[in-house]
Design a protein around this motif. Structure first.
Motif, PDB file in Angstrom:
ATOM      1  N   HIS A   1       0.666  -1.196   0.096  1.00  0.00           N
ATOM      2  CA  HIS A   1       0.173   0.089   0.030  1.00  0.00           C
ATOM      3  C   HIS A   1       0.883   1.548   0.046  1.00  0.00           C
ATOM      4  O   HIS A   1       0.296   2.154   0.343  1.00  0.00           O
ATOM      5  N   CYS A   2       2.406   0.887   0.003  1.00  0.00           N
ATOM      6  CA  CYS A   2       3.070   2.286  -0.156  1.00  0.00           C
ATOM      7  C   CYS A   2       2.904   3.204  -1.535  1.00  0.00           C
ATOM      8  O   CYS A   2       2.356   2.471  -2.585  1.00  0.00           O
ATOM      9  N   THR A   3       2.624   4.584  -1.155  1.00  0.00           N
ATOM     10  CA  THR A   3       2.279   5.324  -2.521  1.00  0.00           C
ATOM     11  C   THR A   3       3.500   5.915  -3.397  1.00  0.00           C
ATOM     12  O   THR A   3       2.919   6.300  -4.334  1.00  0.00           O
TER      13      THR A   3
ATOM     14  N   ASP B   1       4.229  -4.876   6.485  1.00  0.00           N
ATOM     15  CA  ASP B   1       2.835  -4.850   6.847  1.00  0.00           C
ATOM     16  C   ASP B   1       2.069  -6.319   6.496  1.00  0.00           C
ATOM     17  O   ASP B   1       1.018  -6.341   5.682  1.00  0.00           O
ATOM     18  N   PRO B   2       2.380  -7.082   7.238  1.00  0.00           N
ATOM     19  CA  PRO B   2       1.793  -8.548   7.257  1.00  0.00           C
ATOM     20  C   PRO B   2       0.489  -8.782   7.462  1.00  0.00           C
ATOM     21  O   PRO B   2      -0.079  -9.589   7.366  1.00  0.00           O
TER      22      PRO B   2
ATOM     23  N   THR C   1      -1.392 -11.214  -1.934  1.00  0.00           N
ATOM     24  CA  THR C   1      -1.562  -9.977  -2.036  1.00  0.00           C
ATOM     25  C   THR C   1      -0.074  -9.636  -2.629  1.00  0.00           C
ATOM     26  O   THR C   1      -0.186  -8.831  -3.688  1.00  0.00           O
ATOM     27  N   LEU C   2       0.895 -10.268  -2.244  1.00  0.00           N
ATOM     28  CA  LEU C   2       2.289 -10.019  -2.667  1.00  0.00           C
ATOM     29  C   LEU C   2       2.410 -10.704  -3.896  1.00  0.00           C
ATOM     30  O   LEU C   2       3.045  -9.935  -4.900  1.00  0.00           O
ATOM     31  N   LYS C   3       2.023 -11.834  -4.140  1.00  0.00           N
ATOM     32  CA  LYS C   3       1.861 -12.267  -5.684  1.00  0.00           C
ATOM     33  C   LYS C   3       1.485 -11.502  -6.590  1.00  0.00           C
ATOM     34  O   LYS C   3       2.062 -11.256  -7.534  1.00  0.00           O
ATOM     35  N   LYS C   4       0.161 -11.007  -6.432  1.00  0.00           N
ATOM     36  CA  LYS C   4      -0.513  -9.991  -7.317  1.00  0.00           C
ATOM     37  C   LYS C   4       0.422  -8.626  -7.426  1.00  0.00           C
ATOM     38  O   LYS C   4       0.357  -8.217  -8.567  1.00  0.00           O
TER      39      LYS C   4
ATOM     40  N   SER D   1      -2.383   4.754  11.721  1.00  0.00           N
ATOM     41  CA  SER D   1      -2.102   5.094  10.320  1.00  0.00           C
ATOM     42  C   SER D   1      -1.920   3.946   9.541  1.00  0.00           C
ATOM     43  O   SER D   1      -1.380   2.750  10.039  1.00  0.00           O
ATOM     44  N   ASP D   2      -2.420   3.781   8.099  1.00  0.00           N
ATOM     45  CA  ASP D   2      -2.083   2.583   7.261  1.00  0.00           C
ATOM     46  C   ASP D   2      -0.648   2.801   6.363  1.00  0.00           C
ATOM     47  O   ASP D   2      -0.359   2.142   5.586  1.00  0.00           O
TER      48      ASP D   2
END
Length: 211
Positions: free
Chosen positions: A82-84, A119-120, A127-130, A167-168
């Motif tokens: 989710h890092c921007t 961020d496990p 999610t990691l694979k995608k 925070s996310d």
């Protein structure tokens, strides 16, 4: 004006984390950094930093340990899907770097690219694979439990903390760790990583090791 303020905030946070990493982690390790260093965009360790045993789970639900780092070079990056800004920029550079060396180096000499999520809670194996398939099918994603993540961060000398409670978003180490075939930290490659600079730095280190 809000997007500009948000971007400025992210940049300032990135700079702050970079300084924190340098003074808290990198500077103390410079006692191992001699004048006979390799001139790279980062920090090359004459005396590589040992890594303790660890256990992660990759994007295919397979166990990933220190043994997976032995016998070949690896580039490790700690981030989250989710890092921007920092993470997508880094992986875009790593993809271009990998495409460049794929044409020049044998499979034995090409490094594996490993993404370890900080961020496990949100980054599942699926999610990691995608996420990584957006960049390169050869890249490896790995995760562990939130509790074990604290141990992993200490083992690899990285920082990863939420911006604020609840925070996310995270402030985290932006360097890429270069791991040698003995599963030791050989170098830190500084952000931002230019694909051509990454290639030149990596080739210099391969030549240094061949001396």
């Amino acid at each position: 004006m809000k997007p500009i303020k948000n971007s400025l905030y992210i940049i300032l946070c990135t700079v702050a984390v970079g300084l924190l990493v340098y003074y808290a982690l990198i500077r103390p390790l410079k006692k191992q950094y001699e004048t006979r260093h390799v001139a790279i965009h980062g920090l090359y360790m004459i005396n590589p930093v040992p890594i303790e045993n660890f256990e992660l789970v990759d994007q295919n639900e397979k166990i990933f340990t220190k043994e997976n780092l032995r016998g070949h070079w690896s580039l490790l990056f700690f981030g989250f899907t989710h890092c921007t800004m920092v993470c997508p920029v880094t992986f875009a550079s790593l993809n271009q770097f990998y495409q460049r060396i794929e044409k020049k180096l044998s499979e034995k000499d090409r490094p594996q690219i490993v993404f370890i999520t900080i961020d496990p809670d949100r980054d599942t194996s699926k999610t990691l694979k995608k996420y990584l398939l957006q960049f390169n099918r050869h890249f490896i994603g790995a995760r562990t439990t939130p509790e074990k993540m604290e141990i992993i961060k200490n083992q690899f000398h990285v920082i990863a903390e939420k911006n604020t409670p609840g925070s996310d978003q995270f402030n985290h180490t932006t360097d890429i760790l270069l791991i040698n075939p003995k599963a030791e930290i050989q170098a830190w490659l500084y952000f931002p990583q230019n694909p051509l600079e990454l290639e030149l730095d990596y080739m210099k280190i391969l030549l240094k090791q061949a001396d």
